[in-house]
Design a protein around this motif. Structure first.
Motif, PDB file in Angstrom:
ATOM      1  N   GLY A 124       0.793  -1.204   0.000  1.00 32.95           N
ATOM      2  CA  GLY A 124       0.000   0.000   0.000  1.00 32.95           C
ATOM      3  C   GLY A 124       0.832   1.263   0.000  1.00 32.95           C
ATOM      4  O   GLY A 124       1.995   1.253   0.315  1.00 32.95           O
ATOM      5  N   SER A 174       0.647   3.542   1.990  1.00 32.58           N
ATOM      6  CA  SER A 174       1.010   3.982   3.329  1.00 32.58           C
ATOM      7  C   SER A 174       2.205   3.249   3.885  1.00 32.58           C
ATOM      8  O   SER A 174       2.663   3.519   4.974  1.00 32.58           O
ATOM      9  CB  SER A 174      -0.180   3.779   4.274  1.00 32.58           C
ATOM     10  OG  SER A 174      -0.562   2.431   4.275  1.00 32.58           O
ATOM     11  N   SER A 177      -1.670  -1.465   8.591  1.00 38.88           N
ATOM     12  CA  SER A 177      -1.684  -0.084   8.103  1.00 38.88           C
ATOM     13  C   SER A 177      -1.509   0.005   6.589  1.00 38.88           C
ATOM     14  O   SER A 177      -1.680   1.075   6.001  1.00 38.88           O
ATOM     15  CB  SER A 177      -0.583   0.728   8.789  1.00 38.88           C
ATOM     16  OG  SER A 177       0.701   0.212   8.457  1.00 38.88           O
ATOM     17  N   LYS A 224      -2.364  -0.190   2.708  1.00 41.18           N
ATOM     18  CA  LYS A 224      -3.605   0.086   1.992  1.00 41.18           C
ATOM     19  C   LYS A 224      -4.308  -1.194   1.565  1.00 41.18           C
ATOM     20  O   LYS A 224      -5.540  -1.303   1.633  1.00 41.18           O
ATOM     21  CB  LYS A 224      -3.304   0.956   0.775  1.00 41.18           C
ATOM     22  CG  LYS A 224      -4.529   1.344  -0.035  1.00 41.18           C
ATOM     23  CD  LYS A 224      -4.152   2.230  -1.212  1.00 41.18           C
ATOM     24  CE  LYS A 224      -5.374   2.613  -2.027  1.00 41.18           C
ATOM     25  NZ  LYS A 224      -5.006   3.470  -3.188  1.00 41.18           N
ATOM     26  N   ASP A 225      -3.532  -2.180   1.140  1.00 45.05           N
ATOM     27  CA  ASP A 225      -4.098  -3.450   0.696  1.00 45.05           C
ATOM     28  C   ASP A 225      -3.875  -4.546   1.733  1.00 45.05           C
ATOM     29  O   ASP A 225      -3.547  -5.682   1.410  1.00 45.05           O
ATOM     30  CB  ASP A 225      -3.481  -3.873  -0.639  1.00 45.05           C
ATOM     31  CG  ASP A 225      -3.761  -2.862  -1.738  1.00 45.05           C
ATOM     32  OD1 ASP A 225      -4.854  -2.273  -1.721  1.00 45.05           O
ATOM     33  OD2 ASP A 225      -2.896  -2.655  -2.599  1.00 45.05           O
TER      34      ASP A 225
END
Length: 249
Positions: free
Chosen positions: A17, A19, A126, A128-129
């Motif tokens: 992700g 993040s 944390s 995203k995926d």
């Protein structure tokens, strides 16, 4: 632990992700001791001192722990297929650029996989995926490197790459992390100079942390170095590719 691995390559997991963050870390560096000047002792004094030194060396050799299997001869690369325990050191190499040109660089490293730490699935929450990692456990593999030689100034040459392995010896999926993870921080070699003389400092050290994933019920139990960071003219010239150096408990 097996001395050799029959590596069944699994496709590396590269989807993370936005993040997720870039690995950061601590730095340590070695120092070189200047050679001592030749003394002016008498022959008798030198003979007596030599005898004392031999006795001291023999005493040290009998009590020092044997933690470095790669130290048979200075400058000798650790042999393909060498099986080491976590913390034991190997002498390895990497290179960059085209051999025979001005840009070619070659470096050697003392390296040791020091620990393999199990994380939790929550460590990936944390991302995203994060749902893609359901049921998988991250393992953090820490490796210590000391740059022992560099053929010419360079700040772009990389340390040897490692792989993680599951219980049956097959490769674990590597997680490419763009950013920081509190559980897995790395550091860099020291640098000095500027312009064409900007270079890594020989004798300096770094810590690398690499993330691997294990499916439910499995674990990352060992690591290996297959020489993939050393470019060769022919694929078969890399004797580590099918017979890597390994570290395990």
């Amino acid at each position: 632990m097996k001395n050799t691995f029959s590596l069944k390559r699994k496709q590396a997991l590269a989807t993370v992700g936005a993040s997720a963050a870039l690995l950061v870390a601590l730095t340590s560096c070695g120092t070189l001791e200047a050679p001592k000047p030749i003394g002016t002792e008498s022959a008798a004094s030198q003979t007596s001192k030599a005898a004392d030194d031999r006795a001291s060396d023999e005493s040290t050799a009998s009590t020092a722990p044997a933690t470095n299997k790669a130290a048979a001869a200075p400058g000798t690369l650790t042999a393909p297929g060498t099986a080491l325990k976590l913390g034991e050191m190997a002498l390895t190499q990497t290179n960059s650029g085209e051999k025979g040109t001005e840009k070619y660089r070659e470096a050697t490293f003392n390296m040791a996989v020091t620990k393999i730490v199990a994380g939790t699935e929550a460590d990936l929450a944390s991302f995203k995926d994060a749902a893609k990692f359901a049921g998988q456990t991250p393992y953090y593999v820490f490796t210590e490197f000391t740059l022992t030689s560099l053929s010419a100034p360079s700040a772009g040459i990389s340390e040897p790459r490692i792989d993680g392995h599951l219980k049956d010896g097959t490769e674990a999926q590597k997680l490419i992390v763009f950013g920081t993870m509190d559980q897995c921080k790395s550091s860099d070699f020291k640098t000095e100079g500027k312009d064409d003389a900007f270079t890594l400092v020989v004798g300096s050290s770094m810590t690398s942390c690499t993330v691997f994933l294990a499916p439910a019920g499995d674990a990352v139990t060992s690591s290996s170095m297959d020489g993939s960071g050393f470019n060769t003219e022919n694929y078969k010239d890399n004797k580590f590719r099918d017979n890597p150096i390994t570290w395990g408990k």
